[in-house]
Write a protein that holds these residues in place. Structure first.
Motif, PDB file in Angstrom:
ATOM      1  N   TYR A 590      -3.588  -1.491   2.934  1.00 54.05           N
ATOM      2  CA  TYR A 590      -2.375  -1.090   2.120  1.00 54.05           C
ATOM      3  C   TYR A 590      -1.392  -1.997   2.385  1.00 54.05           C
ATOM      4  CZ  TYR A 590      -4.937   3.415   1.053  1.00 54.05           C
ATOM      5  OH  TYR A 590      -5.868   4.203   0.578  1.00 54.05           O
ATOM      6  N   ILE A 597       4.247   0.855   0.342  1.00 50.89           N
ATOM      7  CA  ILE A 597       3.040   0.502   0.048  1.00 50.89           C
ATOM      8  C   ILE A 597       3.271  -0.228  -1.273  1.00 50.89           C
ATOM      9  CG2 ILE A 597       0.566   0.992  -0.612  1.00 50.89           C
ATOM     10  CD1 ILE A 597       0.746   3.375   1.292  1.00 50.89           C
ATOM     11  N   PRO A 682      -1.498   4.571  -3.992  1.00 46.90           N
ATOM     12  CA  PRO A 682      -1.014   3.243  -3.276  1.00 46.90           C
ATOM     13  C   PRO A 682       0.002   2.876  -4.451  1.00 46.90           C
ATOM     14  CG  PRO A 682      -3.418   3.194  -3.066  1.00 46.90           C
ATOM     15  CD  PRO A 682      -2.777   4.527  -3.865  1.00 46.90           C
TER      16      PRO A 682
END
Length: 764
Positions: A590, A597, A682
């Motif tokens: 990530y 992120i 994410p």
């Protein structure tokens, strides 16, 4: 104050995406019904979200309240600190002074006032000086400076109590009336407001630290519908009605019961801490209050503040100490991060250490439990084993007399008092190993190394976050042979991970074969004749693993040194020639930008498609070690890497947190998985940052190429003549680095080697 409704809807939509679209599941997920709670009613404790999810977004904003509903327990209660405007409107705002969490000081620059608040002159911008219309253009912002301000660009308006209830539709609503006496001094009646709002809004709890206010409304509310809660402030502070300290009132709970159904106390009323931030024995306040049929709510919970060292920087552990112990459970907790107590109640309470694992996730220690004890000491390893780790790790270093032992780094200064010891005169610079100077393990005999004092690592000391100071020098260093024996005697372990670094330098410049030393130690300990414990050997140097491939069937682990975003197919094929699994950094999975992120790579799946398991490092509990997306909760981080990225194992300095995660009852529920046990999306927070607050774009991490993993063959050992004792007492210590920057110790080795070559030629 609704002219930004469209923006609010967009933000809420983004929040749903942020948390994987689980909002529909919240209402379907209940708390653990089989647990035996020690609350007053026997029901699970409530989670009260102070100003919504105020640990991330501006307190009392629509986005903070909305995120709470998406991520927390279905019974979550939203907290509103009520302030009154000049025209008697009630607004949700975290403080009496509006300038603490809004831009009012920039809008009304010359209108600062000074009022007496509880007898203390207090300057600021106060709601009593503005009508609701005046405040329509005031924007909420983050009022806690240690938290990110990246969301301050959103046009988040101040909400009225009725507007919040209508827009958010909370499962439960808690109104906190902190300053009734102040408003009364300015001819504003908080009592009248509360009674009027009650006609149109369902209010579940009303709290106040003022006895007179609660007494004035007690007869108007039925406890079955709305509970009144007396809020305790600091023990030495004076309650204005009785003129007694809150500490004195705590001794008279029978009196409190005459006008309240419960009490709200700072958490240290229940679990006090000493001056060093270690827990003292818990008080009897919860039991005493329950005897009076008073509910007890604990406040001041936040994931991003230092907590007692007993909790090892794990906020989940702290919550569990209040709701899951042998003596009591509080009836609710007031938190800035409601996701974490929601998970504590539903997923982790009453687990028991023998609860079965629900996650096929390896837990590998990083220098033992190095978050709690000095790295690679016997105590760090014992703690890791008791925490439930699968593999304990030993980064192998070599002493001057050829003894392999466990230490986090070849430079003794990193984890011992070597720089403050009698060996400080042998500091030298070796560019082949590291930039800067150090005192290296191969410069001291094992007996000398044993005289050094271990020092706990403090990787986040610049944030004033320190690890377990009471045990900062505890424990003893261990030879590899002793480490292997400890592992054999630990019935709960699955195996050991041995790390080998600097093998080329040690072979060429110090005359030592660390690979041979490791293999010999494993053989002497009988690891080559047993299958109960698995052996993994890790290195960043492919030549080490290639050499070991010729000698052993142990699992070989290739550690990728840099952050990467992908790897070429041929690169992965090359890795398979010398390794059976791979270690990646967290950021390779990530990527981050300014602790947010940005996306997710597919490097884990790519490696796994080539039958290479992936372990990720390094997981820590300190909130500053985690991306903002993980809500300052190490369990959320681990869950996202496991459920979201599908990693095979974590390498962690705090094994207990990861080991407990695998046993939580909220895994493997399919579409009934509660929102607090879903991985974060994410890059989900970035769309909530306006363009003027976005961090600058950064170049992507590189792709791992064949050249990056290919190393020349491991060289043979070059004999080195013996040297004098290492303490410098006879003048034989390596001299300091000369002005030209080249270490004399390297020159000495070179000349000695040349002399031996000349002698050999003469003999021929």
């Amino acid at each position: 104050m609704c002219n930004t409704r469209a923006l609010g809807l967009l933000l809420v939509s983004a929040l749903v995406v942020l948390h994987c679209g689980v909002i529909a599941q919240v209402s379907a997920q209940g708390s653990n019904a089989t647990s035996r709670w020690q609350t007053l009613t026997g029901d699970p404790p409530f989670v009260v979200a102070r100003g919504g999810f105020s640990g991330i977004f501006p307190d009392s904003s629509s986005i903070a309240y909305s995120l709470t509903l998406i991520t927390s327990a279905p019974s979550v209660i939203l907290w509103c600190d009520v302030q009154l405007t000049k025209d008697e409107a009630g607004i949700c705002f975290p403080d009496l002074k509006l300038d603490n969490a809004s831009n009012i000081a920039q809008i009304f620059k010359t209108q600062q006032k000074n009022y007496l608040v509880n007898g203390v002159p207090t300057p600021g911008w106060f709601s009593i000086d503005y009508t609701l219309n005046d405040l329509s253009n005031i924007i909420l912002n983050q009022g806690v400076y240690s938290r990110t301000d990246k969301f301050d660009g959103n046009v988040l308006q101040i909400l009225t109590v009725q507007g919040m209830a209508r827009q958010i539709k909370p499962p439960g609503l808690w109104l906190n009336i902190q300053h009734d006496a102040f408003y009364a001094q300015h001819n504003l009646s908080m009592r009248s407001f509360v009674l009027s709002v009650y006609r149109s809004v369902v209010v579940n709890y009303i709290s106040s630290p003022e006895v007179n206010f609660l007494r004035s409304i007690a007869a108007r509310f039925r406890p079955s519908m709305t509970k009144l809660v007396f809020r305790f402030l600091g023990k030495s502070e004076i309650e204005p009605t009785t003129n007694q300290t809150y500490g004195s009132l705590l001794k008279n709970l029978t009196f409190i019961k005459t006008f309240a159904s419960g009490i709200l106390v700072p958490k240290d009323y229940i679990w006090p801490v000493d001056e060093s931030l270690y827990l003292l024995p818990h008080t009897t306040i919860v039991l005493d209050a329950h005897k009076e049929r008073l509910e007890v709510f604990a406040s001041n919970f936040a994931n991003d503040i230092p907590i007692s060292f007993n909790y090892s920087y794990d906020p989940l552990t702290e919550y569990l100490s209040f709701i899951d112990n042998r003596d009591f459970s509080v009836d609710g907790v007031l938190s800035d991060f409601p996701l974490t107590p929601s998970a504590a109640v539903d997923c982790f309470a009453h687990l028991g250490k023998n609860a079965s694992k629900s996650a096929n996730l390896l837990v590998i220690s990083k220098n033992g439990a190095s978050g709690d004890y000095p790295s690679c000491t016997n105590l760090a390893y014992q703690k890791a084993i008791s925490d439930g780790v699968d593999f304990i790790d030993c980064p192998v270093q070599m002493s001057k007399d050829g003894v392999p032992f466990c230490l986090s780094f070849i430079n003794l200064i990193n984890s011992t008092n070597a720089a403050q010891s009698k060996f400080n005169s042998i500091t030298t610079t070796i560019p082949d190993i590291m930039a800067g100077s150090g005192i290296f393990s191969f410069s001291l005999n094992w007996d000398e190394i044993q005289t050094l004092i271990p020092q706990i690592s403090n990787p986040y000391f610049k944030f004033k976050l320190f690890r377990n100071p009471k045990n900062k020098n505890a424990g003893k260093f261990m030879k590899l042979s002793d480490f292997l024996e400890m592992a054999k005697n630990a019935n709960s372990l699955s195996g050991v991970l041995i790390s080998i670094e600097n093998a080329v330098y040690l072979a060429e410049k110090q005359g030592m074969s660390v690979t041979n030393s490791v293999m010999e130690a494993l053989g002497n300990a009988g690891y080559n004749k047993q299958t109960a414990l698995k052996v993994m050997i890790q290195s960043t140097d492919s030549s080490v693993l290639m050499k070991l491939r010729e000698k052993t069937s142990y699992e070989l682990v290739y550690k990728v040194k840099e952050n990467i975003r992908d790897a070429l197919n041929q690169t992965i094929e090359d890795i398979k020639k010398f390794a059976d699994s791979v270690v990646l950094s967290k950021e390779s999975v990530y990527p981050l930008n300014s602790a947010f992120i940005t996306s997710a790579t597919d490097i884990v799946q790519r490696l796994q498609s080539f039958k290479l398991p992936v372990y990720v490092e390094t997981f820590s509990n300190e909130f500053v070690s985690q991306a903002w997306d993980f809500f300052s909760d190490p369990t959320v981080e681990i869950n996202t890497y496991y459920e979201g990225a599908g990693i095979d194992g974590v390498i962690t300095e705090f094994p207990m947190t990861a080991a407990r995660y695998r046993r939580n009852r909220c895994l493997k529920r399919g579409d009934k998985t509660p929102p607090y046990m879903n991985p974060v999306q994410p890059g989900g927070l970035l769309p909530l940052i306006t363009s003027d607050y976005l961090p600058p774009a950064e170049a992507p991490n590189p792709i791992l190429t064949e050249a990056a993993v290919t190393e020349p063959p491991l060289p043979p050992v070059t004999p080195v003549p013996s040297t004098s004792p290492s303490d410098g007492s006879d003048g034989s210590a390596a001299p300091a680095t000369p002005p030209n920057g080249q270490p004399k110790v390297a020159t000495g080795i070179f000349l000695s080697t040349m002399a031996m070559l000349l002698i050999t030629l003469l003999l021929l």
